[in-house]
Design an enzyme around this catalytic site. Structure first.
Site, PDB file in Angstrom:
ATOM      1  N   ASP A 128       0.853  -1.191   0.000  1.00  0.00           N
ATOM      2  CA  ASP A 128       0.000   0.000   0.000  1.00  0.00           C
ATOM      3  C   ASP A 128       0.891   1.245   0.000  1.00  0.00           C
ATOM      4  OD1 ASP A 128      -2.336   1.464   0.085  1.00  0.00           O
ATOM      5  OD2 ASP A 128      -2.772   1.050   2.180  1.00  0.00           O
ATOM      6  N   GLU A 172       2.649   4.944  -4.143  1.00  0.00           N
ATOM      7  CA  GLU A 172       2.633   5.841  -5.308  1.00  0.00           C
ATOM      8  C   GLU A 172       3.986   6.531  -5.557  1.00  0.00           C
ATOM      9  OE1 GLU A 172      -0.977   4.507  -4.173  1.00  0.00           O
ATOM     10  OE2 GLU A 172       0.233   5.791  -2.873  1.00  0.00           O
ATOM     11  N   ASP A 188      -8.978   3.893  -2.177  1.00  0.00           N
ATOM     12  CA  ASP A 188      -9.834   4.370  -1.090  1.00  0.00           C
ATOM     13  C   ASP A 188     -11.164   4.913  -1.609  1.00  0.00           C
ATOM     14  OD1 ASP A 188      -7.749   3.674   0.511  1.00  0.00           O
ATOM     15  OD2 ASP A 188      -7.014   5.697   0.811  1.00  0.00           O
TER      16      ASP A 188
END
Length: 893
Positions: free
Chosen positions: A504, A507, A580
């Site tokens: 997670d 990015e 999300d």
């Protein structure tokens, strides 16, 4: 620095609005490129410089004003793929070229020069189906198939290439006028400001861009990931599609801003022809799209068009840096384009079977007792599941590869408990590493120089979950190897072989960074700036993680790795999800086109958080989401820390019953779903696909995004209206649950239909998890077409190892129903199983049989018990006990 608490972050995130992220007109290289308007290109091809080799054709082009030379390279790749590369002929320093995304350097085919005179260069392919016409002045390239122009490059004159220049000296800067300084600053040539953040461009401006015109196309798809519909929209309002991986909490619906992942692949479709453009560039990229009607077409099509208006779609690609490296995928079918893209970037990894079951997750299950209680709850309420997940709170102060010593005192014992229940555990491992000299992972990485550097050469530090954090440089192969070693059982204390991984925040997410991510002027391996590799960061972490899980098993076991950030080729390493999302009907609706777009871009193993990650879903929304998720590739219930607990049995017995049935449907469907993943792995066929892919000639299907196909056989509708009389009139479709032919609809559940002419393999009943179902018998649903025929297939292996690949340990059966005979035959493989086909249901059988017999390969024959429902025309054959691994026939008389 103290760790950031979840509550602090939550409040911070709630305050985040779109002003945190750039609009297109705030992106300097985009503003610079948009100063160039459609018109005559300033580039001219120097056709006297043409050289021809077995590998490619090369020539130079020159900018008429600045006189900079660019090198153009064109080659043909086997399978109707063309590659065009444009780089500086003599750059001051090498420009970044994307690594590791292509599975290998493609094998090229020789192009032939059939003309080089009059300012036109014509290149012919080996089979002469395609021609590339290069026009010298102004420079443009047309790709033709049998005399018809399919697409052209630079026909609008928007080729843009900022050549590298020496940094202005202090004397030059002093000599520059104030207005010139202001102009340079406004255009962001050597530095760019956004809010309080300053991006220093050590090597100056280096953006590239070019336009493509797609002739006859007005339906374009792809370039995930955006919270947008299936069809890409015109961007004439200045809101281009942005490919820049960002952590946007609660991303908005119908927004072209980049989120989490990016795949620079665009597909164009018109009746019975599909083409693709793959723009291989990992820097920030924006895509402008304009569809219009024009009169006439070039080539032989001009005669037939006779000035009739035809659609034309212009696609303009703009990237911050790198080179122009583009692959033109010529199809001509959608499935051809999927294969061509996979030929370049790889196919979907075959997942372990357990990962196709249901996953239960939340931020966070509190402790070992909580895990055991949730696990027991599924058994108590007779709901199957395979995997329970642990978020960041399971660690020792957000130090990954560790356990909270109070909450998880004996993680190995907890996993052994799950193993006895035939279930698995997934834990989170993020890329940021807590700055703590006593933390072994941090101290080792620091000593080895494995962190990304800032522009001053120090370890880049940013704020994330642990507080002050450094970020591993996964672009470095040595770092990836070291990181993979961290998953070894002797290193990752408390881990076992039922533990799998969730990447997670990759990015990468930096809470107090520009746009909540890493500074573009941070420095990676081989001195490449972050701006060059930004969209590859998550791709590399997932690669290293998957390699780590394979390595810990000595290469014997398939990994499962879920990643939030991704790029082209991520399908080789595992699964992705849409991030999300919010507990709202609109997010359930948008999840379908988002997943379809990911699937068309090669990533079949994708899903959306069931119920919505943020907020509290109303019971009906949660129920519907479970019904939808059961028929999507990755099936996980997940929720935020501040959301109310939402295990499936917490919403009353009526809703528990519906959710139970939805999850059980998923488990019964697993043989079909696993077979689809095998097809994705071996033939690059998307598991989940838009209607137009299966019905490429019917324009009514081209924009449909609330209905889709699961493989070729299952059709799902998320709309109570049923607009496609085409599907009803041309093909039989049967309700998969009640076994009647359309147009009957069941509104108590999301309608699921089986396509006439197909055979779907199912399990006869659901078990507690996939491992409990290994020996469960099978049933076949045979849906007849208008010719009373059907075909289908089944793939089976051990569900977890690489034996299918290395030792051909798999079973691949083909089922055919023709002239009232259902046959099963072996296609390939040598996997042994004791499973049997216990039941067959034939849908749309036109009359009641007199008798039915089953005949095995050795000639033994037996009479079959059957029932026939005259109302639904469904023929049910029971108690068959036919070996799944053997050839046999059933004759209906």
């Amino acid at each position: 620095m103290e760790a950031v608490t979840p509550r602090e972050v939550s409040v911070q995130d709630e305050a985040v609005d779109k002003s945190t992220f750039k609009k297109c007109n705030q992106i300097a290289f985009y503003r610079r490129q948009k100063l160039l308007h459609p018109g005559k290109s300033s580039y001219r091809a120097l056709l006297e410089s043409v050289t021809l080799s077995d590998e490619n054709v090369k020539f130079q082009i020159i900018h008429e004003e600045n006189k900079v030379l660019l090198q153009v390279e064109i080659c043909e790749i086997e399978g109707n793929i063309f590659r065009l590369k444009i780089d500086e002929a003599s750059p001051l320093r090498a420009r970044y070229k994307v690594r590791d995304v292509l599975i290998k350097e493609p094998t090229t085919q020789r192009l032939f020069i059939s003309q080089n005179e009059g300012g036109i260069l014509v290149l012919s392919s080996v089979n002469e189906d395609y021609k590339l016409q290069v026009i010298a002045n102004p420079f443009q390239v047309e790709l033709q198939s049998k005399g018809e122009t399919i697409l052209s490059m630079n026909s609008n004159g928007l080729l843009y290439f900022e050549h590298l220049q020496p940094k202005p000296t202090a004397e030059n800067e002093e000599a520059a006028s104030d207005s010139s300084k202001e102009t340079q600053e406004d255009l962001g040539l050597w530095q760019e400001k956004f809010g309080s953040f300053l991006d220093i461009k050590a090597h100056g401006p280096s953006s590239v861009g070019v336009d493509f015109s797609l002739r006859g196309y007005d339906h374009v798809y792809g370039i995930p990931q955006h919270t947008e519909g299936l069809l890409l929209k015109n961007t004439s309002d200045g809101d281009a599609y942005r490919l820049y991986n960002l952590d946007i909490f609660g991303h908005k619906i119908h927004d072209k801003i980049g989120i989490y992942g990016s795949v620079p692949l665009l597909l164009a479709h018109k009746p019975n022809r599909t083409s693709g453009i793959f723009w291989l560039n990992s820097s920030e990229t924006l895509v402008d799209i304009s569809t219009k009607a024009v009169h006439g077409l070039s080539g032989s099509a001009a005669e037939t068009a006779k000035q009739k208006a035809v659609p034309l779609t212009d696609v303009r690609w703009m990237s911050e840096s790198g080179i122009i490296d583009v692959f033109l995928l010529m199809g001509p079918t959608a499935f051809d384009v999927f294969k061509q893209f996979a030929q370049l970037t790889g196919t979907q990894a075959l997942p372990p079977l357990f990962s196709l079951g249901y996953h239960q997750c939340r931020w966070n299950y509190e402790d070992e007792q909580d895990v055991k209680a949730v696990d027991a709850g599924f058994d108590e309420h007779d709901i199957p599941y395979d995997v329970i997940w642990l978020d960041i709170e399971h660690t020792d102060g957000k130090r990954y590869f560790t356990w909270d010593k109070k909450k998880f005192q004996n993680p190995r014992k907890m996993q052994e408990h799950l193993r006895k229940k035939k279930r698995k555990l997934v834990i989170i491992v993020d890329p940021h590493i807590k700055v703590d000299p006593k933390y072994t992972l941090y101290s080792q990485a620091k000593d080895k120089g494995y962190f990304v550097k800032d522009r001053n050469g120090q370890d880049f530090e940013g704020i994330c979950w642990p507080g002050s954090s450094c970020y591993l440089d996964f672009t470095n192969p040595e770092v990836r190897k070291w990181y993979a070693d961290q998953f070894a059982f002797k290193t990752y204390k408390g881990s076992t072989n039922i533990l799998f991984v969730w990447n997670d925040m990759n990015e990468p997410s930096v809470f107090k960074g520009a746009e909540l991510t890493m500074q573009k002027d941070a420095v990676h391996y081989n001195n490449w700036e972050h701006r060059e590799v930004h969209n590859l960061y998550g791709f590399y972490q997932q690669m290293a993680t998957a390699e780590g899980l394979i390595k810990r098993s000595s290469g014997k076991e398939r990994p499962f790795v879920l990643t939030r950030s991704f790029f082209a080729g991520s399908q080789k390493y595992g699964a992705v999800w849409t991030g999300d999302n919010t507990a709202d009907w609109s997010y359930l609706k948008i999840s379908i086109p988002m997943l379809l777009t990911n699937s068309m871009a090669g990533i079949s193993f994708c899903g959306a958080d069931v119920g919505g990650f943020i907020g509290d879903p109303e019971p009906e929304l949660l129920v519907r989401w479970y019904q939808a998720g059961a028929y999507q590739p990755f099936f996980r219930g997940h929720s935020n820390m501040e959301s109310k607990r939402r295990e499936p049995w917490l919403f009353g017995e009526k809703n528990t019953q519906i959710i139970r049935e939805a999850i059980k449907e998923r488990y019964v469907l697993l043989p079909y779903l696993y077979t689809l993943f095998y097809r994705a792995h071996t033939a690059a066929e998307p598991v989940m696909r838009p209607l137009w892919v299966e019905f490429p000639g019917n324009i009514e299907t081209f924009g449909v995004e609330n209905e889709y196909m699961l493989g070729k056989s299952s059709f799902l509708s998320f709309d109570k209206s049923y607009p496609f009389s085409y599907l009803c009139s041309k093909l039989n479709f049967y309700d998969q649950r009640i076994r009647t032919i359309l147009p009957w609809l069941c509104f108590l559940q999301i309608p699921v239909f089986q396509r006439g002419g197909t055979v779907i393999p199912l399990k006869t009943t659901a078990g507690k998890s996939t491992e409990w179902m290994v020996d469960t018998s099978y049933e076949l649903h045979v849906a007849l077409d208008t010719e009373a025929s059907a075909i289908g297939e089944l793939y089976l292996d051990d569900g977890h190892s690489f034996q299918y690949l290395h030792k051909k340990q798999f079973l691949y059966r083909k089922f055919t129903f023709h002239k009232s005979i259902l046959s099963s035959r072996d296609e390939s493989g040598q996997y042994q199983t004791m499973c049997v086909v216990e039941r067959v249901i034939v849908l749309g059988f036109g009359h009641q049989p007199t008798f039915v017999t089953a005949c095995s390969k050795d000639g033994k024959e037996k009479e079959v018990v059957f029932t026939y429902d005259t109302k639904t025309s469904a023929l049910t054959l029971e108690n068959l006990a036919l070996s799944l691994a053997a050839d046999w026939k059933i004759c209906v008389n």
